[in-house]
Design an enzyme around this catalytic site. Structure first.
Site, PDB file in Angstrom:
ATOM      1  N   ASP A 151     129.125  39.033 100.431  1.00 26.43           N
ATOM      2  CA  ASP A 151     127.993  39.884 100.105  1.00 26.43           C
ATOM      3  C   ASP A 151     128.210  41.332 100.322  1.00 26.43           C
ATOM      4  OD1 ASP A 151     126.485  37.578 100.284  1.00 26.43           O
ATOM      5  OD2 ASP A 151     125.714  37.815 102.143  1.00 26.43           O
ATOM      6  N   ARG A 152     127.309  42.042  99.831  1.00 27.58           N
ATOM      7  CA  ARG A 152     127.441  43.385  99.713  1.00 27.58           C
ATOM      8  C   ARG A 152     127.845  44.378 100.972  1.00 27.58           C
ATOM      9  NH1 ARG A 152     124.985  48.112  96.629  1.00 27.58           N
ATOM     10  NH2 ARG A 152     124.950  49.946  97.923  1.00 27.58           N
TER      11      ARG A 152
END
Length: 234
Positions: free
Chosen positions: A60-61
């Site tokens: 994920d970011r």
């Protein structure tokens, strides 16, 4: 992010793969809105090969830590199969609000999409895909716990949804955390270690990512000491 920064984050390199220490706050690939992403800098990670490496999986970011890249097509095929078969062992460190009463356990909750228009938002769904996460408490305080999370499956946002569903959401989670804890903190979820059985008749390759700066204050409050880079004193 500069090329130098990305190369400085290289944790492991051989002829088949690279492992990077991904920083929190940058996506691994270009999104619909554009902006910085790690893939944009992969040309500078060729190290003599004719083609740039490519992502073998995703983070994920806002998740930091071990990110695996395949250096060529054959490597990507092999790594992809290992991930698909669940043969790559991943350990995440996470600071959560509250925490479980037990010292270890298994979360076995299927996951499905929360919103058809936002396919990456997930929820516990009896009709969803199977999802399992093993967890171990590494340290506790009155308000937080440090957990070691080992996903046995690889669903989108699995660790974040599982922790929230059990009543101990991850600190700084803007989607699954409580409303009064969503501002000001970066997600405290770190891909701490990975074990990859890439070569036959050889031990699995073990790589560990250092604790990121944004998680150090919370970990130190739980007894972790930077000089040891080890599990906290409980």
């Amino acid at each position: 992010m500069s090329t130098f920064d990305l190369q400085a984050r290289l944790l492991y390199r051989d002829g088949m793969m690279l492992v990077l220490d991904k920083p929190a706050g940058i996506p691994v690939h270009k999104g619909p809105k554009g902006g910085d992403n790690l893939e944009a800098f992969f040309d500078d990670l060729r190290f003599g090969l004719p083609r740039r490496p490519a992502l073998a999986h995703r983070l994920d970011r806002d998740t930091s830590g071990c990110l695996v890249l395949g250096r060529h097509h054959k490597a990507l095929e092999k790594l992809g199969l290992l991930f698909k078969q669940g043969k790559i062992a991943k350990t995440y460190w996470s600071v959560v609000l509250g925490g479980p009463t037990e010292d270890e356990g298994l979360i076995d909750l299927p996951l499905g999409r929360r919103d058809a228009e936002r396919g990456w938002w997930m929820k516990v769904d009896p009709e969803g895909a199977p999802a399992q996460t093993r967890w171990t408490v590494l340290a506790r305080s009155a308000d937080h716990c440090l957990l070691a999370l080992k996903p046995l499956t690889g669903r989108t946002h699995q660790l974040r949804v599982h922790c929230a569903a059990q009543g101990f959401p991850i600190l700084g989670d803007p989607v699954y955390g409580p409303a009064d804890h969503k501002g000001g903190e970066t997600l405290h979820l770190h891909a701490r270690a990975i074990e990859i059985p890439l070569y036959k008749n050889k031990e699995a390759i073990k790589v560990e990512a250092p604790v990121p700066a944004h998680m150090r204050p919370a970990l130190m409050a739980l007894g972790w000491r930077e000089e040891t880079q080890d599990r906290p004193e409980v």
